[in-house]
Design an enzyme around this catalytic site. Structure first.
Site, short mmCIF file in Angstrom:
data_model
loop_
_atom_site.label_atom_id
_atom_site.label_comp_id
_atom_site.label_asym_id
_atom_site.label_seq_id
_atom_site.Cartn_x
_atom_site.Cartn_y
_atom_site.Cartn_z
N ASN A 79 0.80 -1.22 0.00
CA ASN A 79 0.00 0.00 0.00
C ASN A 79 0.84 1.28 0.00
O ASN A 79 0.30 2.38 -0.09
CB ASN A 79 -0.98 0.00 1.18
CG ASN A 79 -2.10 -1.00 0.93
OD1 ASN A 79 -2.22 -1.54 -0.17
ND2 ASN A 79 -2.90 -1.27 1.94
N ARG A 103 -2.31 -11.13 -4.30
CA ARG A 103 -2.36 -9.68 -4.51
C ARG A 103 -1.50 -8.94 -3.49
O ARG A 103 -1.01 -7.86 -3.76
CB ARG A 103 -3.80 -9.16 -4.40
CG ARG A 103 -4.72 -9.72 -5.45
CD ARG A 103 -6.06 -9.06 -5.38
NE ARG A 103 -5.91 -7.62 -5.65
CZ ARG A 103 -6.92 -6.78 -5.76
NH1 ARG A 103 -8.15 -7.21 -5.63
NH2 ARG A 103 -6.72 -5.51 -6.01
N PRO A 162 -16.99 4.46 -1.74
CA PRO A 162 -17.16 5.57 -2.68
C PRO A 162 -15.87 6.38 -2.86
O PRO A 162 -14.91 6.20 -2.10
CB PRO A 162 -18.21 6.44 -1.98
CG PRO A 162 -18.10 6.11 -0.54
CD PRO A 162 -17.65 4.68 -0.46
N LEU A 169 -14.99 11.71 -1.67
CA LEU A 169 -14.05 12.62 -0.98
C LEU A 169 -12.82 12.92 -1.85
O LEU A 169 -12.24 14.00 -1.75
CB LEU A 169 -13.63 12.03 0.37
CG LEU A 169 -14.80 11.79 1.34
CD1 LEU A 169 -14.33 11.12 2.62
CD2 LEU A 169 -15.49 13.12 1.65
C1 EPZ Z 1 -6.60 2.11 1.76
O1 EPZ Z 1 -7.81 2.05 1.03
C2 EPZ Z 1 -5.94 0.77 1.65
N1 EPZ Z 1 -5.68 0.47 0.24
C3 EPZ Z 1 -6.84 -0.31 2.25
O2 EPZ Z 1 -6.16 -1.54 2.20
C4 EPZ Z 1 -7.11 0.06 3.71
O3 EPZ Z 1 -8.02 -0.88 4.25
C5 EPZ Z 1 -7.71 1.46 3.80
O4 EPZ Z 1 -6.84 2.41 3.13
C6 EPZ Z 1 -7.91 1.94 5.23
O5 EPZ Z 1 -6.69 1.93 5.92
C7 EPZ Z 1 -4.55 0.87 -0.33
O6 EPZ Z 1 -3.73 1.56 0.28
C8 EPZ Z 1 -4.30 0.43 -1.72
P1 EPZ Z 1 -9.90 4.95 2.70
P2 EPZ Z 1 -8.63 3.37 0.69
O7 EPZ Z 1 -10.13 5.97 1.65
O8 EPZ Z 1 -7.69 4.50 0.51
C9 EPZ Z 1 -14.56 5.91 3.17
C10 EPZ Z 1 -5.86 -3.82 1.61
O9 EPZ Z 1 -6.37 -4.90 2.02
N2 EPZ Z 1 -14.44 6.80 2.00
O10 EPZ Z 1 -8.96 5.29 3.80
O11 EPZ Z 1 -9.56 3.03 -0.41
C11 EPZ Z 1 -14.35 4.46 2.81
O12 EPZ Z 1 -15.52 3.88 2.25
C12 EPZ Z 1 -6.72 -2.60 1.37
O13 EPZ Z 1 -4.65 -3.70 1.38
C13 EPZ Z 1 -15.53 7.56 1.61
O14 EPZ Z 1 -16.60 7.52 2.23
O15 EPZ Z 1 -9.46 3.57 2.04
C14 EPZ Z 1 -13.97 3.87 4.14
O16 EPZ Z 1 -15.11 3.63 4.90
C15 EPZ Z 1 -8.17 -2.88 1.53
N3 EPZ Z 1 -15.40 8.36 0.51
C16 EPZ Z 1 -13.15 5.01 4.78
O17 EPZ Z 1 -13.52 6.20 4.08
C17 EPZ Z 1 -14.24 8.47 -0.18
O18 EPZ Z 1 -14.20 9.22 -1.15
C18 EPZ Z 1 -11.64 4.85 4.67
O19 EPZ Z 1 -11.30 4.55 3.34
C19 EPZ Z 1 -13.13 7.70 0.23
C20 EPZ Z 1 -13.26 6.87 1.33
#
Ligand code: EPZ
Length: 429
Positions: free
Chosen positions: A23, A408, A132, A135
């Protein structure tokens, strides 16, 4: 499709080298789109997600070369990947590619910043929730980008370039912070990101951007101030160690019992997870080379846990922790606050005889002395590895199907566990 066969019951003893973080590697590779000069990344893990992103970046015109092994390199050293985006030939990221790997949506930040336009497919939901990108879009709009959504694509336009602005994230988002950072570094003027994610992978990206010539203050905190520059240059950067891989093997050791040195990881990257592990009864000893995990004799104590943004307990270790708790001497409560639907492993863990019931955003795990091996199915990356952890301690044989999920994000999983004495083998399709 490959499968993994595990015969449980043995202890783990030995050393496990920790790979570069998936990541961190993914956003770092995407950052190569920001400069016409070469970005050299060291310690890039050999994973199918990395291979996929090489293809996606190639589609935009990034020239990707990988250095072969040199004499003296350890077998476990990651790849050295050189990325050169001298010319961006395509600003569209098509559905066929983005739908296969969500993080590729993040190309939108550097593409709009450098080219003034980008057309990127919406990634869609996935096994762990709706996920989604509202943000990420909000952040770009705050930097003066006009956004339209048409035919499943986000169309971003900023013909006169980006201008700095204030971005306040209502919730912590890793991808939102990566995207805002990669766009703001080339915007005119100053950008403030409030409630920025503090995950080590965000810090790693920010540090690499600084090497490329970006001006960023507040790295590692929840307030980032970026003064845009006209152009970024090349750099050489080493991907930080994978805290989720390290945490996974730490829990696996506690589950199976034994004594394992996790080589190359820094304890501060996963302190919250190590604290829970110590509460559960494992011995956790940080040392110069990494972290040593031991559990001999003592049982596993039940421990409640709630996932949080960094520096809290990571959602990416929730499934693995749940696997450990299935053998605890009592009941634990595991609460998931980051993703709304990240409990697919519960049904598969039940196939080993684990007793888990769901109550809204929490799983109540009643520990049991004996798990029994079973055929199970991997559903997503972290859920799959929780099945590996359960299998290591289960009586008899477990067959894990759909192993491509594991590939992955876990480099050489069966080799690393096998070297510590686990009875594990990959059965190739
Ligand atoms: C990153 O995903 C990681 N992926 C995820 O790892 C990890 O679980 C996650 O961060 C949380 O730490 C990578 O780094 C490639 P977020 P990301 O935006 O960036 C909500 C793995 O197994 N949200 O921090 O997609 C979202 O739905 C993966 O390696 C919105 O509502 O996660 C979630 O509830 C899985 N709107 C929360 O925020 C948005 O526009 C945090 O998501 C963006 C996010």
């Amino acid at each position: 499709m490959d499968r993994i066969r595990i015969v449980g019951g043995g202890k783990l003893n030995g050393t496990i080298p920790i790979s570069g973080a998936k990541n961190a590697a993914l956003p770092l590779m995407i950052a190569s789109l920001l400069t016409p000069e070469t970005l050299i990344l060291e310690n890039v893990p050999r994973l199918s997600d990395v291979r996929m992103l090489k293809r996606i970046l190639g589609n935009h015109g990034v020239d990707v070369t990988v250095n072969g092994k040199r004499p003296g390199d350890a077998a476990t050293d990651g790849e050295v990947v050189k990325l050169n985006a001298a010319e961006i030939v395509d600003t569209t990221a098509p559905y066929e590619l983005v739908s296969q790997m969500r993080a590729s949506f993040w190309v939108i930040g550097p593409l709009i910043a450098r080219m003034g336009e980008a057309k990127v497919s919406l990634p869609g939901g996935c096994a762990i929730g709706t996920r989604p990108v509202d943000l990420l879009i909000m952040a770009l709009e705050r930097l003066g980008v006009a956004i339209d959504i048409e035919g499943g694509y986000v169309i971003a336009r900023a013909p006169k370039g980006l201008r700095g602005g204030e971005i306040v994230f209502p919730k912590v988002t890793v991808g939102g912070t990566h995207t805002a950072l990669m766009a703001a570094v080339l915007a005119q003027g100053t950008t403030l990101i409030r409630n920025a994610a503090r995950e080590p992978e965000v810090t790693d990206l920010a540090e690499c951007l600084v090497k490329m010539g970006a001006r960023i203050k507040g790295i590692g905190t929840s307030e980032l101030e970026i003064e845009g520059v006209a152009r970024l240059g090349g750099a050489r950067h080493r991907v930080l160690p994978d805290r989720i891989e390290a945490g996974t093997y730490a829990f696996a050791t506690a589950m199976a019992g034994g004594d394992v040195q996790l080589q190359g990881v820094q304890p501060h990257l996963l302190q919250a997870a190590l604290d829970k592990l110590a509460e559960a009864g494992a011995e956790v000893t940080p040392n110069n080379e990494g972290i040593r995990i031991r559990r001999n004799g003592a049982g596993i104590a039940p421990v409640d846990m709630t996932t949080e943004a960094f520096p809290g307990f990571p959602t990416d270790l929730q499934a693995q922790f749940m696997a450990l708790m299935t053998r605890a001497g009592g009941t634990s409560r595991i609460t998931e606050t980051i993703f709304e639907n990240r409990f697919m492993h519960v049904q598969e863990l039940a196939r080993f005889g684990a007793r888990i019931r769901l109550e809204g955003d929490a799983a109540i795990v009643e520990g049991t002395e004996t798990l029994k091996g079973a055929p199970v199915m991997a559903t997503d990356l972290r859920a799959s590895v929780s099945l590996v952890i359960a299998a290591l301690a289960a009586e008899g044989e477990t067959m894990i199907n759909r192993v491509y999920h594991l590939d992955r994000g876990f480099e050489a999983l069966e080799t690393k566990l096998g070297a510590c004495g686990a009875a594990i083998e990959r059965i190739r399709a």
